[in-house]
Design a protein around this motif. Structure first.
Motif, PDB file in Angstrom:
ATOM      1  N   PRO A   1       0.835  -1.196   0.000  1.00 38.71           N
ATOM      2  CA  PRO A   1       0.000   0.000   0.000  1.00 38.71           C
ATOM      3  C   PRO A   1       0.873   1.249   0.000  1.00 38.71           C
ATOM      4  CG  PRO A   1      -0.841  -1.576   1.559  1.00 38.71           C
ATOM      5  CD  PRO A   1       0.408  -2.171   0.986  1.00 38.71           C
ATOM      6  N   ARG A   2       0.465   2.230  -0.774  1.00 37.18           N
ATOM      7  CA  ARG A   2       1.269   3.430  -0.942  1.00 37.18           C
ATOM      8  C   ARG A   2       1.617   4.069   0.408  1.00 37.18           C
ATOM      9  NH1 ARG A   2      -2.059   7.706  -2.979  1.00 37.18           N
ATOM     10  NH2 ARG A   2      -2.418   6.446  -4.822  1.00 37.18           N
ATOM     11  N   LYS A   3       0.637   3.985   1.283  1.00 45.46           N
ATOM     12  CA  LYS A   3       0.800   4.619   2.586  1.00 45.46           C
ATOM     13  C   LYS A   3       2.027   4.069   3.319  1.00 45.46           C
ATOM     14  CE  LYS A   3      -2.468   3.799   5.338  1.00 45.46           C
ATOM     15  NZ  LYS A   3      -3.867   3.498   5.407  1.00 45.46           N
ATOM     16  N   TYR A   4       2.314   2.779   3.022  1.00 43.46           N
ATOM     17  CA  TYR A   4       3.397   2.141   3.763  1.00 43.46           C
ATOM     18  C   TYR A   4       4.733   2.273   3.053  1.00 43.46           C
ATOM     19  CZ  TYR A   4      -0.614  -0.059   5.940  1.00 43.46           C
ATOM     20  OH  TYR A   4      -1.784  -0.281   6.552  1.00 43.46           O
TER      21      TYR A   4
ATOM     22  N   THR B   1      -2.928  13.338  13.444  1.00 39.67           N
ATOM     23  CA  THR B   1      -3.560  12.036  13.422  1.00 39.67           C
ATOM     24  C   THR B   1      -4.932  12.058  14.072  1.00 39.67           C
ATOM     25  OG1 THR B   1      -2.450  11.515  15.455  1.00 39.67           O
ATOM     26  CG2 THR B   1      -1.410  10.759  13.436  1.00 39.67           C
ATOM     27  N   ARG B   2      -5.054  12.865  15.109  1.00 37.29           N
ATOM     28  CA  ARG B   2      -6.325  12.861  15.821  1.00 37.29           C
ATOM     29  C   ARG B   2      -7.456  13.329  14.904  1.00 37.29           C
ATOM     30  NH1 ARG B   2      -8.026  14.326  21.822  1.00 37.29           N
ATOM     31  NH2 ARG B   2      -6.119  13.252  22.296  1.00 37.29           N
TER      32      ARG B   2
ATOM     33  N   ARG C   1      -7.504  13.224  11.637  1.00 29.99           N
ATOM     34  CA  ARG C   1      -7.706  12.206  10.613  1.00 29.99           C
ATOM     35  C   ARG C   1      -8.620  11.099  11.119  1.00 29.99           C
ATOM     36  NH1 ARG C   1      -4.510  10.903   5.807  1.00 29.99           N
ATOM     37  NH2 ARG C   1      -5.270   8.780   5.541  1.00 29.99           N
ATOM     38  N   TRP C   2      -8.335  10.727  12.340  1.00 28.39           N
ATOM     39  CA  TRP C   2      -9.138   9.684  12.966  1.00 28.39           C
ATOM     40  C   TRP C   2     -10.591  10.080  13.098  1.00 28.39           C
ATOM     41  CZ3 TRP C   2      -9.459   4.895  13.792  1.00 28.39           C
ATOM     42  CH2 TRP C   2      -8.294   4.131  13.852  1.00 28.39           C
TER      43      TRP C   2
ATOM     44  N   LEU D   1     -12.361  10.162   9.822  1.00 29.21           N
ATOM     45  CA  LEU D   1     -12.668   8.821   9.327  1.00 29.21           C
ATOM     46  C   LEU D   1     -13.856   8.230  10.085  1.00 29.21           C
ATOM     47  CD1 LEU D   1     -12.022   6.385   7.624  1.00 29.21           C
ATOM     48  CD2 LEU D   1     -10.370   5.679   9.335  1.00 29.21           C
ATOM     49  N   THR D   2     -13.775   8.353  11.403  1.00 28.52           N
ATOM     50  CA  THR D   2     -14.861   7.827  12.226  1.00 28.52           C
ATOM     51  C   THR D   2     -16.180   8.474  11.839  1.00 28.52           C
ATOM     52  OG1 THR D   2     -13.238   7.693  13.975  1.00 28.52           O
ATOM     53  CG2 THR D   2     -15.531   7.363  14.597  1.00 28.52           C
TER      54      THR D   2
ATOM     55  N   ALA E   1     -16.971   9.848   8.988  1.00 31.52           N
ATOM     56  CA  ALA E   1     -17.419   9.417   7.658  1.00 31.52           C
ATOM     57  C   ALA E   1     -18.114   8.066   7.740  1.00 31.52           C
ATOM     58  CB  ALA E   1     -16.216   9.330   6.713  1.00 31.52           C
ATOM     59  N   VAL E   2     -17.478   7.140   8.467  1.00 32.55           N
ATOM     60  CA  VAL E   2     -18.084   5.818   8.596  1.00 32.55           C
ATOM     61  C   VAL E   2     -19.397   5.930   9.349  1.00 32.55           C
ATOM     62  CG1 VAL E   2     -17.799   3.507   9.506  1.00 32.55           C
ATOM     63  CG2 VAL E   2     -15.853   4.694   8.525  1.00 32.55           C
ATOM     64  N   GLY E   3     -19.381   6.741  10.402  1.00 37.18           N
ATOM     65  CA  GLY E   3     -20.594   6.926  11.201  1.00 37.18           C
ATOM     66  C   GLY E   3     -21.747   7.401  10.345  1.00 37.18           C
TER      67      GLY E   3
ATOM     68  N   ALA F   1     -22.061   7.124   7.129  1.00 36.55           N
ATOM     69  CA  ALA F   1     -22.459   6.065   6.191  1.00 36.55           C
ATOM     70  C   ALA F   1     -23.368   5.066   6.879  1.00 36.55           C
ATOM     71  CB  ALA F   1     -21.220   5.359   5.651  1.00 36.55           C
ATOM     72  N   LEU F   2     -22.971   4.692   8.102  1.00 40.35           N
ATOM     73  CA  LEU F   2     -23.775   3.707   8.826  1.00 40.35           C
ATOM     74  C   LEU F   2     -25.133   4.286   9.180  1.00 40.35           C
ATOM     75  CD1 LEU F   2     -21.109   2.161  11.187  1.00 40.35           C
ATOM     76  CD2 LEU F   2     -22.126   1.155   9.178  1.00 40.35           C
TER      77      LEU F   2
END
Lengths: 449, 293
Positions: free
Chosen positions: A4-7, A16-17, A19-20, A23-24, A26-28, A30-31
């Motif tokens: 993966p490119r990220k790695y 990071t916080r 970003r987290w 992401l949370t 976005a998923v939330g 969607a759900l």
């Protein structure tokens, strides 16, 4: 080996916080979107909505002088598809039976059907297409009352009679009343009144309730408890639970209700949730500890089998699977219907199947009385007359076109019926129409007449 | 306060925790190794339940088919997982999170519609093996035997996962992939194959959960979406990527909810979310999670 490119590089991720959280979130979202979809009980995506003719009926009597079409737009996809399918099959069988007896006024009847996906706009479009393109002479209604209200307007604009056999909101024959609309199902005023009248005769005073946590659940529970308290002083609610719609585990709710030790439990949950609840409740032996009141439709009783609560109270909108000798019920006639339906579709009819069947019979009687397929003539001929259906003779009330029919409340049999494989109602209490219907004056007042 | 009531309530909560753990363990494992949130994870769960229903049929459960179904369904679903990884998932690891989300979201809908085509919309019911039905007496109250079975399977799955991750070469590699995939690749490990394996295990776990839960629910469309929200919350509370975190998250959620339902039923629906907000406010990466590298 590709990573993966990220790695691959040393691109450090800043913040990071954030970003987290993003992401949370976005998923939330969607759900959340998904669970909303789930809660409207239509997880599936559209299916073909094209119209399709009913299966041709083998031998054709030579007497037909042409064909006329009738339409049914109902929910055939998603979580409530089964209800729509029951109705469609009921209509199909009724039309086949009419054709086998030579059709109507010498014409062969043909069914066109479409899926409304439980959406009012899709239902309206379907009905408009059926009327304008397929030239249907009558429409049979959908599952959802919201869709029914939309369709009723379209039918009236085009002077086509529409018969409701599943959707039963009182509003359809009051506020939304048109002279082309007819209702053959006990409406949302009649059913709760019948259940309350039955519950009032019973000795239970300590009640627990459980309903899905949205307007329908709260309305249903509140109305029931209010009606019950009005006729039976001393009724108290010792426990009220509000799981979210589509809960997969009622276990903690069941044990909490058990701890409150009520005499009776009123279930406003329905469909798949009611099946899940009852299966899990059977594990706790709940039916032996309290009287369970729930809307056990055939589609719920069938998968439940012995797990449906023996002695539990349920209500039926049509006289099907009732014990012999129930007043006003001709079981021989109904048994014929059940067997015919089973032979044709390989499954036992639901309540909505027999209601849909009787809706077609109501229309057919109207055609015969009017001696015409014309919407205006039928709308003039039907009100106030008594039609002959598989459910018995039914009077269509002149003032609001609501069929004068009872609601049946009974307790589920101790034994699973060996023919059908599910528990059927016994000790039937009949909520008589004159006791449970709105009066004509009340109905017309709601209409704003 | 009746001790029996509380005990039964806690056991009920632990039942919920049991199957939530199994579903979210797979989800969190996949995220840990590949950094992909698989929305279609709930679909694997639903398919396993449908397959069990299809195998057991309308029988009484006496035929032993239940045990066959319990073994076969997760394996079929695991195979589905392998196929999904090879054909779709491995193409999106390098993409943005949003693309991954949309892709698995699309898969979710496709799986749902295929299930509807195969099995229809009717509610199905599964009868568990007779030995698992009936009640057990707990402090004078009866509690379903089957719920103990659910908790038991969850414990077995938990222990098996721990052994796999701590005691096997595969487990070391998976953990290495979570910690530092670059170094792992440099040591000559076939990371591509590893990812396929991890995704398959994830699907298998969802399959086990779906198969075990089948006799407790009405098997019908919508099972997939119903489980997903709670499983995701569990994984987030525990820390995405951490199996132990998923176990703790499931227990917190199950018990929090059960106690809420017993004492303040009006607010019970909010309890799940309150638990999630509290945890995330303190540790945005979850209890046992690590901040993103």
């Amino acid at each position: 080996m590709r990573l993966p490119r990220k790695y691959q590089g040393g691109k450090a991720v800043r913040n990071t916080r954030f970003r987290w959280l993003a992401l949370t979130l976005a998923v939330g979202l969607a759900l959340a979107a998904m669970s909303c979809k789930g809660s409207s009980k239509s997880t599936a995506t559209p299916q073909a909505t094209g119209t399709q003719p009913a299966a041709a009926t083998g031998t054709q009597p030579a007497a037909f002088t042409g064909t006329v079409k009738v339409g049914i737009s109902t929910t055939l996809s998603g979580a409530i598809a089964q209800l729509g399918k029951n109705g469609l099959q009921g209509v199909t069988l009724a039309v086949d039976d009419l054709n086998a007896k030579g059709g109507l006024l010498g014409k062969k009847i043909e069914v066109v059907s479409a899926d409304d996906q439980a959406k009012p706009d899709v239902g309206s479009t379907n009905v408009r297409n059926m009327i304008l393109n397929d030239k249907v002479v009558a429409v049979f209604g959908p599952v959802s009352s919201a869709v029914a209200a939309a369709e009723e307007g379209i039918a009236a604009q085009n002077k086509i009679p529409i018969f409701f056999h599943t959707s039963n909101d009182t509003v359809l024959m009051t506020k939304q009343f048109t002279k082309y609309g007819f209702q053959v199902v006990p409406n949302t005023t009649m059913e709760p009144r019948a259940i309350a009248a039955y519950a009032c005769q019973q000795p239970y005073t300590k009640w627990a309730t459980i309903g899905p946590d949205y307007s329908y659940g709260h309305d249903t529970v509140d109305t029931f408890i209010k009606d019950l308290k009005a006729c039976k002083p001393g009724v108290e609610v010792v426990n009220a639970q509000w799981p979210k719609l589509g809960s997969s585990d009622f276990t903690p709710y069941i044990s909490a209700i058990q701890s409150a030790k009520p005499d009776a439990l009123f279930l406003a949950i329905y469909g798949g949730d009611l099946v899940t609840f009852s299966k899990q409740a059977a594990g706790y032996n709940l039916a032996k500890q309290m009287k369970m009141f729930g809307a056990y439709s055939i589609s719920a009783l069938q998968p439940l089998g012995a797990d449906a609560p023996a002695g539990g109270v349920t209500w039926f909108r049509a006289p099907i699977y009732l014990p012999d000798g129930t007043p006003g019920v001709d079981n021989a006639k109904i048994k014929t219907f059940i067997d015919q339906y089973h032979a044709k579709f390989g499954q036992w009819p639901g309540i909505f199947s027999i209601l849909a069947y009787s809706a077609v019979q109501t229309w057919a009687d109207g055609v015969k009385k009017a001696n015409s397929f014309d919407g205006d003539k039928i709308a003039a001929a039907l009100p106030g007359v008594t039609v002959s259906t598989v459910r018995g003779d039914i009077k269509i009330r002149a003032c609001d076109h609501q069929a004068e029919i009872p609601e049946y409340v009974g307790t589920l049999s101790d034994q699973v019926n060996s023919t059908y494989g599910f528990r059927t109602p016994t000790n039937v209490f009949i909520g008589q129409p004159d006791k449970i219907m709105l009066t004509c004056a009340e109905s017309e007042a709601l209409r704003g007449k | 306060m009746d001790l029996g009531n509380v005990a039964i309530q806690l056991l009920s909560g632990m039942t919920v925790a049991g199957y939530l753990f199994m579903v979210s363990a797979g989800m969190t494992l996949v995220f840990g190794a590949m950094r992909v949130i698989n929305i279609a994870h709930g679909s694997f769960y639903m398919y396993a339940a449908f397959i069990v229903a299809a195998i057991v049929g309308k029988g009484t459960g006496a035929s032993g088919m239940f045990w066959v179904a319990l073994l076969v369904a997760p394996l079929i679903v695991a195979a589905m997982g392998t196929a999904t990884e090879v054909t779709i998932m491995r193409r999106i690891y390098t993409k943005e999170h949003l693309t991954q989300l949309l892709a698995t979201f699309a898969l979710f809908y496709i799986f749902a519609d295929v299930a509807l085509q195969i099995w229809g919309g009717a509610f199905r019911s599964v009868q568990a093996a007779p030995v698992l039905t009936g009640q057990v007496n707990v402090l004078g109250r009866s509690f379903p035997k089957y719920n103990f079975f659910v908790m038991g399977v969850a414990v077995v799955v938990g222990v098996a996962m721990w052994l796999l991750l701590q005691r096997t070469k595969l487990g070391w590699r998976i953990r290495a992939a979570v910690e530092d995939p670059e170094l792992l690749a440099a040591t000559g490990t076939n990371v591509r194959l590893l990812f396929t394996t991890v995704f398959t295990i994830g699907a298998l776990l969802a399959g086990v959960a779906g198969a075990v839960v089948a006799p407790l629910v009405s098997v019908a469309p919508g099972l997939d979406a119903g489980i997903l929200v709670e499983a995701f919350i569990v994984a987030v509370i525990g820390g995405l990527g951490s199996i132990a975190g998923a176990a703790i998250g499931a227990i917190i959620l199950g018990l929090f909810q059960a106690i809420g339902i017993l004492w303040v039923p009006t607010w019970a629906s909010a309890f799940t979310y309150i638990a999630m907000i509290l945890v995330l406010a303190v540790r945005p990466w979850g209890l046992l999670g690590t901040p993103e590298r």
